[in-house]
Design a protein around this motif. Structure first.
Motif, mmCIF file in Angstrom:
data_model
loop_
_atom_site.group_PDB
_atom_site.id
_atom_site.type_symbol
_atom_site.label_atom_id
_atom_site.label_comp_id
_atom_site.label_asym_id
_atom_site.label_seq_id
_atom_site.Cartn_x
_atom_site.Cartn_y
_atom_site.Cartn_z
ATOM 1 N N PHE A 1 0.831 -1.201 0.000
ATOM 2 C CA PHE A 1 0.000 0.000 0.000
ATOM 3 C C PHE A 1 0.871 1.258 0.000
ATOM 4 O O PHE A 1 0.568 2.233 -0.696
ATOM 5 C CB PHE A 1 -0.915 -0.008 1.227
ATOM 6 N N ILE A 2 1.951 1.228 0.782
ATOM 7 C CA ILE A 2 2.865 2.372 0.815
ATOM 8 C C ILE A 2 3.487 2.585 -0.563
ATOM 9 O O ILE A 2 3.587 3.729 -1.049
ATOM 10 C CB ILE A 2 3.957 2.152 1.880
ATOM 11 N N TRP A 3 3.904 1.482 -1.207
ATOM 12 C CA TRP A 3 4.489 1.605 -2.550
ATOM 13 C C TRP A 3 3.460 2.189 -3.520
ATOM 14 O O TRP A 3 3.794 3.021 -4.365
ATOM 15 C CB TRP A 3 4.950 0.240 -3.051
ATOM 16 N N MET A 4 2.207 1.755 -3.418
ATOM 17 C CA MET A 4 1.159 2.247 -4.308
ATOM 18 C C MET A 4 0.983 3.755 -4.157
ATOM 19 O O MET A 4 0.903 4.488 -5.157
ATOM 20 C CB MET A 4 -0.152 1.528 -4.005
ATOM 21 N N VAL A 5 0.942 4.241 -2.917
ATOM 22 C CA VAL A 5 0.754 5.670 -2.679
ATOM 23 C C VAL A 5 1.943 6.463 -3.204
ATOM 24 O O VAL A 5 1.784 7.501 -3.856
ATOM 25 C CB VAL A 5 0.547 5.944 -1.174
ATOM 26 N N PHE B 1 -20.703 -4.434 1.533
ATOM 27 C CA PHE B 1 -20.221 -3.270 0.791
ATOM 28 C C PHE B 1 -18.847 -3.545 0.180
ATOM 29 O O PHE B 1 -18.615 -3.257 -1.005
ATOM 30 C CB PHE B 1 -20.139 -2.055 1.712
ATOM 31 N N MET B 2 -17.937 -4.111 0.977
ATOM 32 C CA MET B 2 -16.601 -4.380 0.471
ATOM 33 C C MET B 2 -16.623 -5.406 -0.651
ATOM 34 O O MET B 2 -15.924 -5.255 -1.671
ATOM 35 C CB MET B 2 -15.702 -4.869 1.618
ATOM 36 N N GLY B 3 -17.429 -6.461 -0.495
ATOM 37 C CA GLY B 3 -17.500 -7.482 -1.539
ATOM 38 C C GLY B 3 -18.062 -6.948 -2.839
ATOM 39 O O GLY B 3 -17.538 -7.241 -3.917
ATOM 40 N N VAL C 1 -6.192 3.960 -8.150
ATOM 41 C CA VAL C 1 -6.399 2.860 -7.198
ATOM 42 C C VAL C 1 -6.367 3.388 -5.769
ATOM 43 O O VAL C 1 -7.158 2.964 -4.915
ATOM 44 C CB VAL C 1 -5.325 1.773 -7.399
ATOM 45 N N THR C 2 -5.455 4.314 -5.487
ATOM 46 C CA THR C 2 -5.369 4.897 -4.142
ATOM 47 C C THR C 2 -6.677 5.574 -3.763
ATOM 48 O O THR C 2 -7.182 5.410 -2.643
ATOM 49 C CB THR C 2 -4.221 5.906 -4.068
ATOM 50 N N MET C 3 -7.242 6.337 -4.694
ATOM 51 C CA MET C 3 -8.520 6.987 -4.403
ATOM 52 C C MET C 3 -9.659 5.984 -4.280
ATOM 53 O O MET C 3 -10.597 6.195 -3.500
ATOM 54 C CB MET C 3 -8.839 8.009 -5.500
ATOM 55 N N SER C 4 -9.575 4.885 -5.014
ATOM 56 C CA SER C 4 -10.670 3.917 -4.997
ATOM 57 C C SER C 4 -10.743 3.136 -3.689
ATOM 58 O O SER C 4 -11.823 2.644 -3.321
ATOM 59 C CB SER C 4 -10.524 2.936 -6.168
ATOM 60 N N VAL C 5 -9.632 2.997 -2.981
ATOM 61 C CA VAL C 5 -9.650 2.218 -1.734
ATOM 62 C C VAL C 5 -10.044 3.066 -0.526
ATOM 63 O O VAL C 5 -10.226 2.525 0.568
ATOM 64 C CB VAL C 5 -8.282 1.557 -1.466
ATOM 65 N N VAL C 6 -10.171 4.371 -0.709
ATOM 66 C CA VAL C 6 -10.502 5.245 0.415
ATOM 67 C C VAL C 6 -11.832 4.866 1.076
ATOM 68 O O VAL C 6 -11.899 4.765 2.316
ATOM 69 C CB VAL C 6 -10.510 6.725 -0.040
ATOM 70 N N VAL D 1 -13.413 2.001 1.293
ATOM 71 C CA VAL D 1 -13.286 0.722 1.996
ATOM 72 C C VAL D 1 -12.514 0.888 3.294
ATOM 73 O O VAL D 1 -12.907 0.375 4.357
ATOM 74 C CB VAL D 1 -12.607 -0.320 1.089
ATOM 75 N N ILE D 2 -11.395 1.618 3.222
ATOM 76 C CA ILE D 2 -10.592 1.843 4.427
ATOM 77 C C ILE D 2 -11.371 2.646 5.451
ATOM 78 O O ILE D 2 -11.349 2.349 6.655
ATOM 79 C CB ILE D 2 -9.277 2.563 4.060
ATOM 80 N N ALA D 3 -12.088 3.663 4.993
ATOM 81 C CA ALA D 3 -12.856 4.503 5.921
ATOM 82 C C ALA D 3 -13.930 3.694 6.643
ATOM 83 O O ALA D 3 -14.106 3.816 7.863
ATOM 84 C CB ALA D 3 -13.490 5.667 5.159
ATOM 85 N N ILE D 4 -14.648 2.852 5.907
ATOM 86 C CA ILE D 4 -15.695 2.039 6.526
ATOM 87 C C ILE D 4 -15.096 1.088 7.548
ATOM 88 O O ILE D 4 -15.616 0.921 8.658
ATOM 89 C CB ILE D 4 -16.469 1.263 5.440
ATOM 90 N N PHE D 5 -13.978 0.463 7.190
ATOM 91 C CA PHE D 5 -13.370 -0.496 8.116
ATOM 92 C C PHE D 5 -12.841 0.192 9.367
ATOM 93 O O PHE D 5 -13.005 -0.317 10.483
ATOM 94 C CB PHE D 5 -12.236 -1.243 7.420
ATOM 95 N N VAL D 6 -12.205 1.349 9.205
ATOM 96 C CA VAL D 6 -11.625 2.048 10.355
ATOM 97 C C VAL D 6 -12.711 2.484 11.337
ATOM 98 O O VAL D 6 -12.585 2.308 12.550
ATOM 99 C CB VAL D 6 -10.799 3.262 9.885
#
Length: 278
Positions: A30-34, A205-207, A249-254, A256-261
């Protein structure tokens, strides 16, 4: 006594170090992607992870690429995932209420039969579902993405296991007060299943948000693409632009991460309580 405490502290320290190493290994991609999303295109293949200059405009460039409707795809994914999640949670909770709180002939047999559908591979069900969508004229529509996913045996199983833990005295008290079955479901049982509802919401939602195969089969029009399908266009419309793809891709995972956090506590609670019967 001191040696036992020291030994236990050492074991805890070792466990935490191992977990920290595992977590680091998981977060490195994830760090490499960003970081890659902030590089110029000619620096993507270099050994250095850090860009020579941070290209923040890469994120804005994603929205202005010719042939790329990233904003529309983003909205499509959230729209479809939200509707599927709502329908799955609603239908699963209703079915679970029937299988756990109501008594009717053949209830357990029907539940086991319904649960057995989880054993069927998704590819086996894809062709009948696609034929049904053709018959209903829903190919290349949002309805064709949403309706086949509106019901889930897993969600019903999860909600039923949780509802089985609720004492039957709640049902008896509601019936004494004159509550109907719908009122029992809506005002008594459903509020008590909040952890399970949150857990199923996150999973659904994630699926759906990350689903690729069914939208790839169903959707033909570029303006109706969801994000997983739209990402394929980055390598076909204007050549391979890895830095812009990583920004997208970085913007698209926001989401999912927000919901999980924000819902991780309810997620853990729902999984733990839903898996215990007593």
């Amino acid at each position: 006594m001191t040696l036992k405490i020291a030994s236990r502290s050492l074991k805890i320290l070792i466990i935490h170090l191992v977990l920290a190493l595992v977590a680091t290994g998981l977060v490195l991609p994830f760090i490499w992607m960003v970081l890659a999303s902030l590089k110029p295109l000619d620096e993507i293949g270099l050994d250095s992870w850090l860009p020579s200059a941070f290209q923040w405009h890469n994120y804005a460039d994603v929205f202005s690429m010719r042939g790329i409707y990233f904003g529309r795809w983003y909205w499509n994914s959230i729209f479809v995932a939200s509707w599927v999640t709502f329908l799955q949670v609603f239908t699963s909770s209703l079915a679970a209420f029937s299988f756990s709180r109501l008594k009717w002939k053949g209830r357990d047999s029907v539940f086991m039969l319904y649960l057995a559908t989880m054993m069927l591979p998704g590819l086996v069900m894809m062709i009948p579902n696609y034929q049904n969508m053709i018959f209903l004229g829903l190919v290349d529509t949002f309805q064709g993405l949403i309706i086949p996913s509106a019901f889930t045996a897993f969600g019903t199983f999860l909600m039923r296991q949780f509802m089985m833990n609720i004492p039957s005295s709640f049902d008896e008290a509601a019936e004494i007060d004159g509550a109907s079955k719908w009122q029992l479901y809506w005002t008594v049982i459903l509020p008590l299943t909040r952890p399970a509802l949150v857990t199923l919401t996150i999973f659904s939602f994630m699926g759906t948000y990350n689903s690729m195969f069914w939208p790839l089969v169903m959707i033909k029009s570029p303006e109706l693409y969801t994000l997983p399908i739209g990402m394929l266009a980055f390598d076909s419309t204007q050549g391979q632009q890895t830095n812009l793809l990583m920004a997208a891709v970085t913007m698209s995972v926001v989401p999912v991460i927000a919901i999980f956090v924000f819902m991780q506590k309810q997620l853990v609670s729902g999984i733990m309580l839903g898996g215990v019967k007593g």
